[in-house]
Design a protein around this motif. Structure first.
Motif, PDB file in Angstrom:
ATOM      1  N   GLY A   1      46.173 -50.329 -40.484  1.00  0.00           N
ATOM      2  CA  GLY A   1      45.225 -50.138 -39.370  1.00  0.00           C
ATOM      3  C   GLY A   1      44.209 -49.333 -40.131  1.00  0.00           C
ATOM      4  N   VAL A   2      44.741 -48.132 -40.612  1.00  0.00           N
ATOM      5  CA  VAL A   2      43.702 -47.127 -41.287  1.00  0.00           C
ATOM      6  C   VAL A   2      42.922 -47.766 -42.514  1.00  0.00           C
ATOM      7  CG1 VAL A   2      43.494 -44.915 -42.554  1.00  0.00           C
ATOM      8  CG2 VAL A   2      45.263 -45.263 -40.580  1.00  0.00           C
ATOM      9  N   ARG A   3      43.658 -48.489 -43.229  1.00  0.00           N
ATOM     10  CA  ARG A   3      42.851 -49.124 -44.172  1.00  0.00           C
ATOM     11  C   ARG A   3      41.987 -50.091 -43.947  1.00  0.00           C
ATOM     12  NH1 ARG A   3      46.675 -52.108 -48.375  1.00  0.00           N
ATOM     13  NH2 ARG A   3      46.729 -53.664 -46.829  1.00  0.00           N
ATOM     14  N   ASN A   4      42.155 -50.737 -42.950  1.00  0.00           N
ATOM     15  CA  ASN A   4      41.162 -51.667 -42.471  1.00  0.00           C
ATOM     16  C   ASN A   4      39.860 -51.055 -41.921  1.00  0.00           C
ATOM     17  OD1 ASN A   4      41.947 -54.231 -42.780  1.00  0.00           O
ATOM     18  ND2 ASN A   4      43.396 -54.256 -40.827  1.00  0.00           N
ATOM     19  N   LEU A   5      40.118 -49.914 -41.240  1.00  0.00           N
ATOM     20  CA  LEU A   5      38.981 -49.216 -40.520  1.00  0.00           C
ATOM     21  C   LEU A   5      38.258 -48.468 -41.854  1.00  0.00           C
ATOM     22  CD1 LEU A   5      40.543 -47.219 -37.530  1.00  0.00           C
ATOM     23  CD2 LEU A   5      39.242 -49.631 -37.760  1.00  0.00           C
ATOM     24  N   LEU A   6      38.696 -48.009 -43.054  1.00  0.00           N
ATOM     25  CA  LEU A   6      37.893 -47.789 -44.195  1.00  0.00           C
ATOM     26  C   LEU A   6      37.378 -48.974 -44.792  1.00  0.00           C
ATOM     27  CD1 LEU A   6      40.659 -45.357 -45.892  1.00  0.00           C
ATOM     28  CD2 LEU A   6      38.803 -44.545 -44.660  1.00  0.00           C
TER      29      LEU A   6
ATOM     30  N   LEU B   1      24.290 -62.101 -47.804  1.00  0.00           N
ATOM     31  CA  LEU B   1      25.561 -61.155 -48.150  1.00  0.00           C
ATOM     32  C   LEU B   1      25.486 -60.036 -47.170  1.00  0.00           C
ATOM     33  CD1 LEU B   1      24.700 -61.264 -52.024  1.00  0.00           C
ATOM     34  CD2 LEU B   1      26.698 -62.177 -50.831  1.00  0.00           C
ATOM     35  N   SER B   2      24.461 -59.496 -46.735  1.00  0.00           N
ATOM     36  CA  SER B   2      24.522 -58.503 -45.991  1.00  0.00           C
ATOM     37  C   SER B   2      25.378 -58.706 -44.519  1.00  0.00           C
ATOM     38  CB  SER B   2      23.134 -57.980 -45.444  1.00  0.00           C
ATOM     39  OG  SER B   2      22.682 -57.185 -46.858  1.00  0.00           O
ATOM     40  N   TRP B   3      24.840 -59.659 -44.028  1.00  0.00           N
ATOM     41  CA  TRP B   3      25.603 -60.341 -42.846  1.00  0.00           C
ATOM     42  C   TRP B   3      26.922 -60.760 -42.896  1.00  0.00           C
ATOM     43  CZ3 TRP B   3      23.267 -59.384 -38.734  1.00  0.00           C
ATOM     44  CH2 TRP B   3      21.878 -59.112 -38.451  1.00  0.00           C
ATOM     45  N   ALA B   4      27.147 -61.172 -44.240  1.00  0.00           N
ATOM     46  CA  ALA B   4      28.582 -61.538 -44.306  1.00  0.00           C
ATOM     47  C   ALA B   4      29.597 -60.428 -44.454  1.00  0.00           C
ATOM     48  CB  ALA B   4      28.732 -62.179 -45.932  1.00  0.00           C
ATOM     49  N   CYS B   5      28.963 -59.149 -44.897  1.00  0.00           N
ATOM     50  CA  CYS B   5      29.727 -57.851 -45.081  1.00  0.00           C
ATOM     51  C   CYS B   5      29.974 -57.156 -43.611  1.00  0.00           C
ATOM     52  CB  CYS B   5      28.619 -56.879 -45.789  1.00  0.00           C
ATOM     53  SG  CYS B   5      29.012 -56.978 -47.462  1.00  0.00           S
ATOM     54  N   LEU B   6      28.760 -57.550 -42.581  1.00  0.00           N
ATOM     55  CA  LEU B   6      28.799 -57.007 -41.355  1.00  0.00           C
ATOM     56  C   LEU B   6      29.981 -57.911 -40.499  1.00  0.00           C
ATOM     57  CD1 LEU B   6      27.626 -55.406 -39.066  1.00  0.00           C
ATOM     58  CD2 LEU B   6      26.046 -57.309 -38.597  1.00  0.00           C
ATOM     59  N   ALA B   7      30.091 -59.273 -40.930  1.00  0.00           N
ATOM     60  CA  ALA B   7      31.174 -60.174 -40.314  1.00  0.00           C
ATOM     61  C   ALA B   7      32.383 -59.616 -40.762  1.00  0.00           C
ATOM     62  CB  ALA B   7      30.866 -61.555 -40.749  1.00  0.00           C
ATOM     63  N   ALA B   8      32.590 -59.074 -41.895  1.00  0.00           N
ATOM     64  CA  ALA B   8      33.870 -58.880 -42.558  1.00  0.00           C
ATOM     65  C   ALA B   8      34.154 -57.640 -41.750  1.00  0.00           C
ATOM     66  CB  ALA B   8      33.912 -58.772 -43.896  1.00  0.00           C
ATOM     67  N   ALA B   9      33.303 -56.804 -41.652  1.00  0.00           N
ATOM     68  CA  ALA B   9      33.450 -55.213 -41.082  1.00  0.00           C
ATOM     69  C   ALA B   9      34.058 -55.430 -39.749  1.00  0.00           C
ATOM     70  CB  ALA B   9      32.270 -54.441 -41.365  1.00  0.00           C
ATOM     71  N   ALA B  10      33.475 -56.610 -38.846  1.00  0.00           N
ATOM     72  CA  ALA B  10      33.686 -56.604 -37.490  1.00  0.00           C
ATOM     73  C   ALA B  10      35.411 -57.257 -37.431  1.00  0.00           C
ATOM     74  CB  ALA B  10      32.989 -57.658 -36.912  1.00  0.00           C
ATOM     75  N   GLY B  11      35.663 -57.975 -38.462  1.00  0.00           N
ATOM     76  CA  GLY B  11      37.041 -58.623 -38.562  1.00  0.00           C
ATOM     77  C   GLY B  11      37.832 -57.363 -38.850  1.00  0.00           C
ATOM     78  N   VAL B  12      37.486 -56.591 -39.882  1.00  0.00           N
ATOM     79  CA  VAL B  12      38.703 -55.697 -40.153  1.00  0.00           C
ATOM     80  C   VAL B  12      38.844 -54.470 -39.077  1.00  0.00           C
ATOM     81  CG1 VAL B  12      38.539 -55.975 -42.569  1.00  0.00           C
ATOM     82  CG2 VAL B  12      37.072 -54.265 -41.584  1.00  0.00           C
ATOM     83  N   ILE B  13      37.681 -54.199 -38.344  1.00  0.00           N
ATOM     84  CA  ILE B  13      37.646 -53.424 -37.133  1.00  0.00           C
ATOM     85  C   ILE B  13      38.656 -53.985 -36.208  1.00  0.00           C
ATOM     86  CG2 ILE B  13      36.580 -52.352 -35.266  1.00  0.00           C
ATOM     87  CD1 ILE B  13      33.987 -52.175 -37.172  1.00  0.00           C
ATOM     88  N   LEU B  14      38.664 -55.253 -35.988  1.00  0.00           N
ATOM     89  CA  LEU B  14      39.341 -55.754 -34.954  1.00  0.00           C
ATOM     90  C   LEU B  14      40.880 -55.763 -35.313  1.00  0.00           C
ATOM     91  CD1 LEU B  14      39.771 -57.584 -32.495  1.00  0.00           C
ATOM     92  CD2 LEU B  14      39.374 -59.745 -33.829  1.00  0.00           C
ATOM     93  N   PHE B  15      41.272 -56.195 -36.464  1.00  0.00           N
ATOM     94  CA  PHE B  15      42.554 -56.128 -37.032  1.00  0.00           C
ATOM     95  C   PHE B  15      43.139 -54.659 -37.408  1.00  0.00           C
ATOM     96  CE2 PHE B  15      41.759 -60.618 -37.499  1.00  0.00           C
ATOM     97  CZ  PHE B  15      42.601 -61.306 -37.213  1.00  0.00           C
ATOM     98  N   GLY B  16      42.243 -54.039 -37.605  1.00  0.00           N
ATOM     99  CA  GLY B  16      42.611 -52.454 -37.630  1.00  0.00           C
ATOM    100  C   GLY B  16      43.043 -52.012 -36.254  1.00  0.00           C
ATOM    101  N   MET B  17      42.189 -51.982 -35.402  1.00  0.00           N
ATOM    102  CA  MET B  17      42.552 -51.560 -34.172  1.00  0.00           C
ATOM    103  C   MET B  17      43.979 -52.021 -33.403  1.00  0.00           C
ATOM    104  SD  MET B  17      40.371 -49.212 -33.429  1.00  0.00           S
ATOM    105  CE  MET B  17      40.681 -48.747 -31.836  1.00  0.00           C
ATOM    106  N   ARG B  18      43.814 -53.416 -33.871  1.00  0.00           N
ATOM    107  CA  ARG B  18      45.082 -54.123 -33.204  1.00  0.00           C
ATOM    108  C   ARG B  18      46.315 -53.805 -33.937  1.00  0.00           C
ATOM    109  NH1 ARG B  18      47.633 -59.173 -34.581  1.00  0.00           N
ATOM    110  NH2 ARG B  18      49.243 -59.397 -33.198  1.00  0.00           N
ATOM    111  N   ASP B  19      46.259 -53.466 -35.184  1.00  0.00           N
ATOM    112  CA  ASP B  19      47.504 -53.121 -36.114  1.00  0.00           C
ATOM    113  C   ASP B  19      47.788 -51.415 -35.709  1.00  0.00           C
ATOM    114  OD1 ASP B  19      47.780 -55.061 -37.675  1.00  0.00           O
ATOM    115  OD2 ASP B  19      46.657 -54.451 -39.169  1.00  0.00           O
TER     116      ASP B  19
END
Length: 504
Positions: free
Chosen positions: A44-49, A138-156
């Motif tokens: 969870g912490v790593r995903n938020l980072l 590429l910027s939008w891909a980074c934003l989508a990846a950030a949204a994904g890791v925030i979702l799974f980070g909070m879930r973890d």
């Protein structure tokens, strides 16, 4: 950032998504394993980072202190990753694919650091600023990846908090109906039901042997004796009871002709081997508890079924009938035979429910098809207790429905699961795509069913700890505390003295 660096970043995102979805969520189901609390916190912490890193790299060019802070984040992420490797090796056995994925992630991460850190060090020498950058898609891909890791980070992190409540009932209490020390042979003792049964018997002080194809990898309790073949058991060995659960998993799809043959042959082969062993033992077991399933009743309507009812033709019915017949034909005289007709066994660690938890937790669950088909279920701890009850009860013989006294419709089942998780269940799965993709597997296991009542179990005095679907789900997801047992009585009083009404 260069094209090669962006390629490495995109590859890292793709491999990270695969590791999360396939391993952490799909095969390992870490969010529902109480033992993985520390690992979940690290993830969870790593995903938020990672979210901070992806947004910064995709939309900004950090200078001065901002660049130095980003370097610091990379170092913290590296420490967390190394800590995570140690925790994973300490707390669980990683599958080969996960080890390979982690190796590739580590190598690729090293490439990213080698290309990016020198550039960040150069920017760190400039005046502090956080100018915007535009890298197109590429910027939008980074934003989508950030949204994904925030979702799974909070879930973890939420799953880590929940892990404290996922405390299982003391396994020794599940075996409390067996008052004297027994010597018990279990086939299928490394499976979803067998693991819990073996743990209960071993914790209860009984002598347990387990048939397993690979004793070195069986991961059995220390006091349990693994055997690779029933032929190696000496005729002078004392075995008081045999529990025969072995067989090719039936819940894996699709049911190709080859798969059906494996399902049938595996059950018949082990059952016949059990009967041959029983015939040559000097000290015969008092009872054999042999597996079957409620599929023996075939595809039925909403009428309640008991052990006295017959079946309608389908693959599941033919399979279970052949399995039960193999046990009956080879049974030496004087040995009590109990055939457990098992329903849908519920626990977070395996079975159909384990596949449903993740989509339902993300609010993506719903009924299958029209939702009126019956789902006759049983909590795994009640299943283990019923097996032990069958061993300990001399009057119990013949077919026994291993189902809770309150079967429900699929719509009621999915609504109860969503209610326990405090999520909606508004994404139904249409019948047509399931039939097209999975054929008879979908028809028999997902879109049709039976309403089966445990008449024989209740008549023999068995009391269910989890007689209702809400009670079962509340325990599985950690909403209620564990139930401890004393002898043949359960700590839940008076809830299952007789069969409960069917829930529509």
């Amino acid at each position: 950032m260069t094209g090669w660096l962006w390629t490495a970043v995109m590859v890292q995102m793709a491999m990270g998504a695969f590791d999360t979805l396939y391993h952490h969520e799909g095969t390992e189901r870490l969010a529902w394993r109480a033992s993985q609390r520390t690992e979940l916190i690290l993830h969870g912490v790593r995903n938020l980072l990672y979210a901070v890193l992806f947004i910064t790299l995709g939309w900004f060019e950090p200078r001065g202190n901002w660049a130095a802070a980003l370097i610091g984040l990379f170092l913290v992420e590296l420490v967390i990753t190394l800590w995570d490797f140690v925790e994973e090796d300490r707390s669980r056995l990683l599958p080969a694919t996960e080890r390979v994925t982690h190796t590739l992630l580590t190598l690729n991460y090293g490439v990213i650091l080698a290309m990016l850190v020198p550039q960040l060090l150069g920017w760190a020498g400039e005046a502090s600023a956080l100018p915007r950058a535009d890298h197109g898609w590429l910027s939008w891909a980074c934003l989508a990846a950030a949204a994904g890791v925030i979702l799974f980070g909070m879930r973890d992190l939420a799953a880590a908090a929940r892990a404290r409540r996922l405390i299982e009932t003391d396994p020794a209490s599940l075996a409390s109906a067996l008052l004297d020390r027994h010597s018990i042979l279990v086939t299928g003792g490394t499976g979803f039901i067998g693991r819990r049964l073996v743990a209960a018997l071993a914790a209860g002080g009984h002598e347990v042997m387990v048939l397993t194809r690979d004793p070195a990898k069986a991961a059995l309790p220390p006091a349990v004796r693994p055997v690779a073949s029933l032929d190696v058991i000496d005729a002078r060995c004392r075995i008081d009871a045999i529990v025969n659960l072995a067989g090719e998993p039936i819940s894996d799809s699709p049911w190709t002709l080859r798969k059906r043959r494996r399902i049938l042959r595996s059950r018949l082969a082990v059952t016949r081997a059990v009967m041959r062993l029983t015939a040559r033992l000097d000290h015969k077991p008092e009872v054999i508890v042999s597996g079957s399933a409620i599929g023996i009743y075939g595809l039925r309507d909403a009428s309640p079924l008991t052990e006295a009812d017959g079946g309608t033709p389908c693959f599941s019915q033919r399979l279970c009938a052949a399995w039960e017949a193999a046990a009956q034909r080879g049974l030496p005289s004087g040995i009590r035979l109990v055939t457990l007709r098992t329903g849908l066994v519920l626990a977070a660690e395996g079975g159909m429910l384990a596949r449903m938890l993740t989509p339902f937790e993300f609010g993506l669950g719903g009924r299958f098809g029209h939702g009126r088909q019956g789902m006759s279920w049983i909590h795994r701890d009640d299943m283990v207790r019923l097996i032990i009850h069958a061993i300990a009860t001399p009057s119990l013989a013949g077919p026994v429905n291993a189902t809770a006294p309150a079967p429900v419709s699929n719509a009621a089942f999915t609504a109860a699961l969503a209610r326990a998780l405090r999520r909606p269940a508004i994404v139904p799965v249409p019948a047509a795509p399931l039939r097209l993709a999975l054929g008879d597997f979908a028809e028999e296991l997902l879109l049709s069913g039976q309403y089966v009542l445990p008449h024989a179990a209740l008549e023999s005095g068995f009391v269910f700890a989890y007689p209702t679907i809400d009670a079962a789900f509340d325990r599985i997801v950690g909403n209620s505390p564990p139930v401890e047992h004393d002898g043949r009585k359960t700590a839940v009083a008076g809830e299952a003295a007789a069969a409960l009404p069917i829930a529509a």
